[in-house]
Design an enzyme around this catalytic site. Structure first.
Site, PDB file in Angstrom:
ATOM      1  CB  CYS A 138      -0.896   0.125   1.213  1.00  0.00           C
ATOM      2  SG  CYS A 138      -1.694   1.601   1.408  1.00  0.00           S
ATOM      3  CB  VAL A 139       1.109   3.934  -2.530  1.00  0.00           C
ATOM      4  CG1 VAL A 139      -0.399   4.515  -2.418  1.00  0.00           C
ATOM      5  CG2 VAL A 139       2.115   5.176  -2.666  1.00  0.00           C
TER       6      VAL A 139
END
Lengths: 130, 135
Positions: A78-79
């Site tokens: 997840c960024v």
């Protein structure tokens, strides 16, 4: 059956990452499909190639990378969670003016939409955390 | 894209102390764009997430409690709160933020999003879901 896996804890601190890995291997060994493994919260730390565990212990990060290479598993970090915790690929490092990147081979960085999609597309989303 | 799924986001942790509440809420907000049948459950210390008048100032940590008020605009309309968890913590419904959504089917009448449920009801609701997210 089509599975997606969510990993919520960092390697070594929690066994969740180990259990998730063994579950992923079992899914594939039984002939099921693994749609995606999504790393969230401290789970993003599974994706740093700078991890250097002692040689007499398992290498959690390298194990995921090998799984991606051998079985073409989609490993997504997840960024937003990665940015908080200092996990970056080449593009992310450049975009945020960092002097280094550390994402391990076989992982890619993307958004939370990939988690929702993984939940929608799979027959079962299996979450590993505390 | 497959058929619409029933998804429940289960919140069991206090708003601060760990990051799960904040990052869980981020998933709910992003997930809203996928137009699934979404609900949230608050149990154990998770009920503290909805408390009125939170002030995280002295901790230096961002107070994200106001974000819950946006859930209605994201079509997240079902917030189930475990009655027993509230009672165990000496709380009542009035201690929680007044969260609302606009009901499209009733001329956009404003309705409360929070529904107090028993553990038995919560268990039935969980059983009806296709996907459970735990935060």
């Amino acid at each position: 059956m089509k599975f997606s896996i969510m990993v919520n804890e960092a390697p070594y601190s929690h066994q969740a990452a180990d259990t998730a890995y063994h579950f992923a291997k079992a899914v594939l060994a039984q002939g099921h499909e693994l749609f995606r493994v999504f790393f969230y919260h401290d789970g993003v730390n599974n994706g740093t190639r700078l991890a250097t565990p002692p040689q007499d212990d398992r290498n959690v990060v390298a194990r995921w990378s090998a799984l991606a290479q051998e079985s073409d598993v989609d490993l997504v970090v997840c960024v937003a969670a990665a940015q908080r915790r200092g996990i970056a690929d080449v593009d992310e490092a450049r975009r945020n003016s960092k002097d280094a990147d550390n994402l391990a081979p076989g992982f890619r960085i993307s958004g939370l939409g990939q988690l929702i999609e993984a939940a929608i597309e799979a027959d079962r989303l299996v979450e590993f955390g505390d | 894209m497959a058929a619409i799924k029933k998804m429940m986001y289960i919140n069991r942790t206090a708003p601060h102390g760990t990051v799960y509440a904040l990052e869980g809420l981020e998933v709910v907000l992003i997930g809203a764009a996928f137009e699934q049948d979404v609900s949230m459950a608050f149990m154990d210390d998770g009920v503290f997430q909805l408390l009125k008048g939170q002030d995280a100032g002295d901790t230096g940590i961002k107070n994200f409690a106001p974000t819950y008020r946006a859930l209605g605009d994201y079509d997240v309309q079902k917030l189930y709160v475990d009655k027993v968890s509230l009672q165990e913590r000496g709380l009542v419904l009035e201690d929680l933020q007044h969260l609302t959504y606009e009901d499209e089917d009733e001329d956009y009448a404003e309705k409360p999003s929070i529904r107090l449920v028993s553990r038995q009801e919560l268990s039935v609701l969980m059983d009806q879901q296709d996907v459970l997210f735990n935060f």
